[in-house]
Design an enzyme around this catalytic site. Sequence first.
Site, PDB file in Angstrom:
ATOM      1  N   SER A 153       1.843  -6.978   7.832  1.00 39.48           N
ATOM      2  CA  SER A 153       3.336  -6.306   7.737  1.00 39.48           C
ATOM      3  C   SER A 153       4.088  -7.495   8.045  1.00 39.48           C
ATOM      4  CB  SER A 153       3.746  -5.039   8.328  1.00 39.48           C
ATOM      5  OG  SER A 153       2.639  -4.148   7.930  1.00 39.48           O
ATOM      6  N   HIS A 161      22.705  23.524  -0.740  1.00 39.73           N
ATOM      7  CA  HIS A 161      22.154  24.876  -0.861  1.00 39.73           C
ATOM      8  C   HIS A 161      21.329  24.997  -2.126  1.00 39.73           C
ATOM      9  CE1 HIS A 161      21.739  28.898   0.458  1.00 39.73           C
ATOM     10  NE2 HIS A 161      21.991  29.386  -0.682  1.00 39.73           N
ATOM     11  N   CYS A 169      -1.671  -1.896   7.461  1.00 40.34           N
ATOM     12  CA  CYS A 169      -0.950  -0.772   6.706  1.00 40.34           C
ATOM     13  C   CYS A 169      -1.412  -0.741   5.263  1.00 40.34           C
ATOM     14  CB  CYS A 169       0.621  -1.362   6.697  1.00 40.34           C
ATOM     15  SG  CYS A 169       1.797   0.216   5.879  1.00 40.34           S
ATOM     16  N   LYS A 200      -3.813   6.093   3.913  1.00 38.88           N
ATOM     17  CA  LYS A 200      -3.491   7.577   4.705  1.00 38.88           C
ATOM     18  C   LYS A 200      -2.607   8.395   4.011  1.00 38.88           C
ATOM     19  CE  LYS A 200      -0.445   8.022   7.519  1.00 38.88           C
ATOM     20  NZ  LYS A 200       0.525   7.668   8.561  1.00 38.88           N
ATOM     21  N   GLU A 213      19.776  21.621   5.073  1.00 40.45           N
ATOM     22  CA  GLU A 213      21.317  22.216   5.110  1.00 40.45           C
ATOM     23  C   GLU A 213      21.193  22.799   6.526  1.00 40.45           C
ATOM     24  OE1 GLU A 213      22.655  25.432   2.884  1.00 40.45           O
ATOM     25  OE2 GLU A 213      20.808  26.185   2.422  1.00 40.45           O
ATOM     26  N   GLU A 256      -2.817  13.219  12.511  1.00 38.28           N
ATOM     27  CA  GLU A 256      -2.867  13.162  10.877  1.00 38.28           C
ATOM     28  C   GLU A 256      -4.301  13.316  10.161  1.00 38.28           C
ATOM     29  OE1 GLU A 256       0.969  10.318  10.071  1.00 38.28           O
ATOM     30  OE2 GLU A 256      -0.971   9.310  10.198  1.00 38.28           O
ATOM     31  N   TYR A 310      -0.773  10.275  16.986  1.00 40.54           N
ATOM     32  CA  TYR A 310      -0.494  10.506  15.758  1.00 40.54           C
ATOM     33  C   TYR A 310      -1.563  10.359  14.461  1.00 40.54           C
ATOM     34  CZ  TYR A 310       0.827   5.867  13.786  1.00 40.54           C
ATOM     35  OH  TYR A 310       0.652   4.582  13.162  1.00 40.54           O
ATOM     36  N   THR A 357       4.929  -0.143  10.966  1.00 40.11           N
ATOM     37  CA  THR A 357       5.113  -1.318   9.953  1.00 40.11           C
ATOM     38  C   THR A 357       6.568  -1.716   9.945  1.00 40.11           C
ATOM     39  OG1 THR A 357       3.244  -1.027   8.551  1.00 40.11           O
ATOM     40  CG2 THR A 357       5.210  -1.443   7.329  1.00 40.11           C
ATOM     41  N   CYS A 405      -1.065   2.835   6.679  1.00 44.34           N
ATOM     42  CA  CYS A 405      -0.214   3.863   6.310  1.00 44.34           C
ATOM     43  C   CYS A 405      -0.409   4.244   4.577  1.00 44.34           C
ATOM     44  CB  CYS A 405       1.219   3.122   6.243  1.00 44.34           C
ATOM     45  SG  CYS A 405       1.573   1.685   7.351  1.00 44.34           S
ATOM     46  N   TYR A 439       0.527  -8.729  -2.995  1.00 45.58           N
ATOM     47  CA  TYR A 439       1.021  -9.491  -1.798  1.00 45.58           C
ATOM     48  C   TYR A 439       0.581 -11.048  -1.953  1.00 45.58           C
ATOM     49  CZ  TYR A 439       2.265  -5.763   1.484  1.00 45.58           C
ATOM     50  OH  TYR A 439       3.227  -5.077   2.035  1.00 45.58           O
TER      51      TYR A 439
HETATM   52  P1  FAD Z   1      -1.459  -5.955  10.599  1.00 43.64           P
HETATM   53  O1  FAD Z   1      -0.626  -5.435   9.650  1.00 43.64           O
HETATM   54  O2  FAD Z   1      -2.648  -5.254  11.615  1.00 43.64           O
HETATM   55  O3  FAD Z   1      -1.856  -7.326  10.236  1.00 43.64           O
HETATM   56  C1  FAD Z   1      -2.703  -8.271  10.946  1.00 43.64           C
HETATM   57  C2  FAD Z   1      -3.434  -9.332   9.992  1.00 43.64           C
HETATM   58  O4  FAD Z   1      -3.807 -10.185  10.613  1.00 43.64           O
HETATM   59  C3  FAD Z   1      -4.465  -8.410   9.340  1.00 43.64           C
HETATM   60  O5  FAD Z   1      -4.628  -8.536   7.943  1.00 43.64           O
HETATM   61  C4  FAD Z   1      -5.802  -9.197  10.075  1.00 43.64           C
HETATM   62  O6  FAD Z   1      -6.909  -9.338   9.271  1.00 43.64           O
HETATM   63  C5  FAD Z   1      -5.349 -10.468  10.381  1.00 43.64           C
HETATM   64  N1  FAD Z   1      -5.921 -11.521  11.258  1.00 43.64           N
HETATM   65  C6  FAD Z   1      -6.159 -10.873  12.653  1.00 43.64           C
HETATM   66  N2  FAD Z   1      -6.832 -11.962  13.406  1.00 43.64           N
HETATM   67  C7  FAD Z   1      -6.978 -13.024  12.377  1.00 43.64           C
HETATM   68  C8  FAD Z   1      -7.269 -14.612  12.671  1.00 43.64           C
HETATM   69  N3  FAD Z   1      -7.516 -14.619  13.785  1.00 43.64           N
HETATM   70  N4  FAD Z   1      -7.076 -15.247  11.536  1.00 43.64           N
HETATM   71  C9  FAD Z   1      -6.377 -14.837  10.363  1.00 43.64           C
HETATM   72  N5  FAD Z   1      -5.890 -13.476  10.285  1.00 43.64           N
HETATM   73  C10 FAD Z   1      -6.107 -12.752  11.283  1.00 43.64           C
HETATM   74  N6  FAD Z   1       2.857   2.474  10.379  1.00 43.64           N
HETATM   75  C11 FAD Z   1       3.959   3.028   9.925  1.00 43.64           C
HETATM   76  O7  FAD Z   1       4.856   2.521  10.080  1.00 43.64           O
HETATM   77  N7  FAD Z   1       3.672   4.283   9.082  1.00 43.64           N
HETATM   78  C12 FAD Z   1       2.456   4.816   8.942  1.00 43.64           C
HETATM   79  O8  FAD Z   1       2.335   5.923   8.346  1.00 43.64           O
HETATM   80  C13 FAD Z   1       1.320   4.338   9.782  1.00 43.64           C
HETATM   81  N8  FAD Z   1       0.200   4.847   9.456  1.00 43.64           N
HETATM   82  C14 FAD Z   1      -0.994   4.108  10.103  1.00 43.64           C
HETATM   83  C15 FAD Z   1      -2.279   4.822   9.796  1.00 43.64           C
HETATM   84  C16 FAD Z   1      -3.184   4.134  10.422  1.00 43.64           C
HETATM   85  C17 FAD Z   1      -4.804   4.776  10.256  1.00 43.64           C
HETATM   86  C18 FAD Z   1      -3.132   2.978  11.255  1.00 43.64           C
HETATM   87  C19 FAD Z   1      -4.249   2.359  11.716  1.00 43.64           C
HETATM   88  C20 FAD Z   1      -2.009   2.217  11.301  1.00 43.64           C
HETATM   89  C21 FAD Z   1      -0.757   3.116  10.774  1.00 43.64           C
HETATM   90  N9  FAD Z   1       0.482   2.331  10.901  1.00 43.64           N
HETATM   91  C22 FAD Z   1       1.608   3.005  10.214  1.00 43.64           C
HETATM   92  C23 FAD Z   1       0.838   0.941  11.591  1.00 43.64           C
HETATM   93  C24 FAD Z   1       0.762   0.055  11.059  1.00 43.64           C
HETATM   94  O9  FAD Z   1      -0.123  -0.157   9.936  1.00 43.64           O
HETATM   95  C25 FAD Z   1       0.947  -1.340  11.988  1.00 43.64           C
HETATM   96  O10 FAD Z   1       1.891  -1.221  12.885  1.00 43.64           O
HETATM   97  C26 FAD Z   1       1.244  -2.549  11.096  1.00 43.64           C
HETATM   98  O11 FAD Z   1       0.358  -2.797  10.092  1.00 43.64           O
HETATM   99  C27 FAD Z   1       1.589  -3.631  12.044  1.00 43.64           C
HETATM  100  O12 FAD Z   1       1.617  -4.886  11.510  1.00 43.64           O
HETATM  101  P2  FAD Z   1       1.312  -6.292  11.892  1.00 43.64           P
HETATM  102  O13 FAD Z   1       1.751  -7.223  11.140  1.00 43.64           O
HETATM  103  O14 FAD Z   1       1.515  -6.408  13.230  1.00 43.64           O
HETATM  104  O15 FAD Z   1      -0.402  -6.384  11.984  1.00 43.64           O
END
Ligand code: FAD
Length: 450
Positions: free
Chosen positions: A15, A435, A43, A51, A440, A181, A177, A310, A48, A99
């Site tokens: 994200s 309503h 995510c 799920k 409301e 969930e 959470y 996210t 997200c 993406y």
């Molecule tokens: P990430 O999205 O985790 O991305 C990190 C990326 O870096 C990954 O693709 C990984 O493969 C890559 N990476 C790691 N190390 C390396 C490396 N050394 N070299 C190259 N690539 C690498 N948030 C919400 O807002 N709403 C929700 O409903 C929600 N539900 C969730 C449900 C679950 C089960 C989980 C686990 C999380 C949920 N989240 C939710 C949280 C949300 O997914 C995270 O907050 C968000 O994805 C964080 O984004 P990020 O960019 O920090 O990391």
Amino acid sequence: MSQFDYDLFVIGAGSGGVRAARMSAGLGARVAVAEARYLGGTCVNVGCVPKKLFSYGAHFTENFHDAASFGWDVSHSPLDWPRLRDNKTREIERLNGIYGNILGSAGVALINGHARFIDGHTVDVNGKTYTAERILIAVGGWPYIPDVPGREHAISSNELFYLDKLPEHATVVGGGYIATEFAGILNGLGVQVTQIYRRSLFLRGFDEEVRGHLAEEMRHRGVELRFNENVSAIEKTAEGFRLQLDSGDSLDTGLVLYATGRKPLIDDLGLENTAVALDDKGFIAVSDSFQTAEPSVYALGDVIGGMELTPVALAEGMNLARRLYGGVDQPVDYEYIPTAIFCQPNIGTVGYSEEQAREKFGEISVFTSQFRHLKHTLTDNPSKVFLKLIVDKASDRVVGVHMLGDEAGEVIQGFAVAIKAGATKAMFDTTIGIHPTVAEEFVTLREATR
Ligand code: FAD
């Protein structure tokens, strides 16, 4: 010509990383992203999105049940789990492609592989080195399973999304959470569920009254909640697993899901080759402008701790791009971030819990309402909606809005704009309701409960 291959090298196409990369490229920077696993990060792939798709699936049980009172006789066979799982996976694969296109059309170079720091301006991916003026760590987190005997028999949320089949009974360990969930989702999909949490009530940090009402609602729906309990060992049996519990009880189950927190994914990142420092919880320490102790290296999203959502990672990615390449110098505002828990029923919340508001504002008024949804006046469904407003007495500002009920996330997103804009209770009172709706009630709460 710059001495570096890129202006910005982003590690992680999740994200925060994708948003920072795309926006920086849009502002004229030469950007590359390395991704080790899957485009879109947690995510899109194991968070997200899948799920929420499972959560939609889980709500059908209740809808099938309620349908009879509205004159529909719906007979339904047990869930075809592989169909739900595979339809979900197809959608995720479609999103992975989107993406890739988003990054490509923004002019961002995508490098598939695990990135590791050589120094503060250099990373290695698959044996090839890349240099950049700045490097952004956006690697997210990974599920953490504590060191309990038999831990190898437990799965995390990552594996749950790809199960071969659903068990008859599942145990969810954890009180955050994600655990809550999944307890609701599995229950809705027809699995008997026990949720085990070591403290007295789940969802620490959320409003206590809301947490209490959710516990009642989940018990009505058949989830067995065991608080003040913990797993001391997991053993494999012929049929599944036997959990030994701290209380001395044991529990037979077909699946053990641990959702006991996540750790930053930094083990093999080569941070020792830089001056990047960690905070006391093990997250990467950054300034308000996401700069680490190594001046050319930045970090954001789950890897810096914070709210681990996210939209927060997206806001941070956008903020960093504007700072570095757009000349905008404004910190991210972390107050009044709305959030939802997609349990059954949903929780939606923005602002302070009653406990936090009392501590921050001192004198507060609390308005609550609990009632049966109009829909359920025709059914035997005992589910109740719970709404709560918290008002700072000195300013009349509404500082907390909480809802437990269907589509609470959708409802609270709208209220979040009002709360961010500083809406007072008087403004709520002069707003005319829609309503008949559940929401409301938020503008007709006249008498303070406390
Ligand atoms: P990430 O999205 O985790 O991305 C990190 C990326 O870096 C990954 O693709 C990984 O493969 C890559 N990476 C790691 N190390 C390396 C490396 N050394 N070299 C190259 N690539 C690498 N948030 C919400 O807002 N709403 C929700 O409903 C929600 N539900 C969730 C449900 C679950 C089960 C989980 C686990 C999380 C949920 N989240 C939710 C949280 C949300 O997914 C995270 O907050 C968000 O994805 C964080 O984004 P990020 O960019 O920090 O990391």
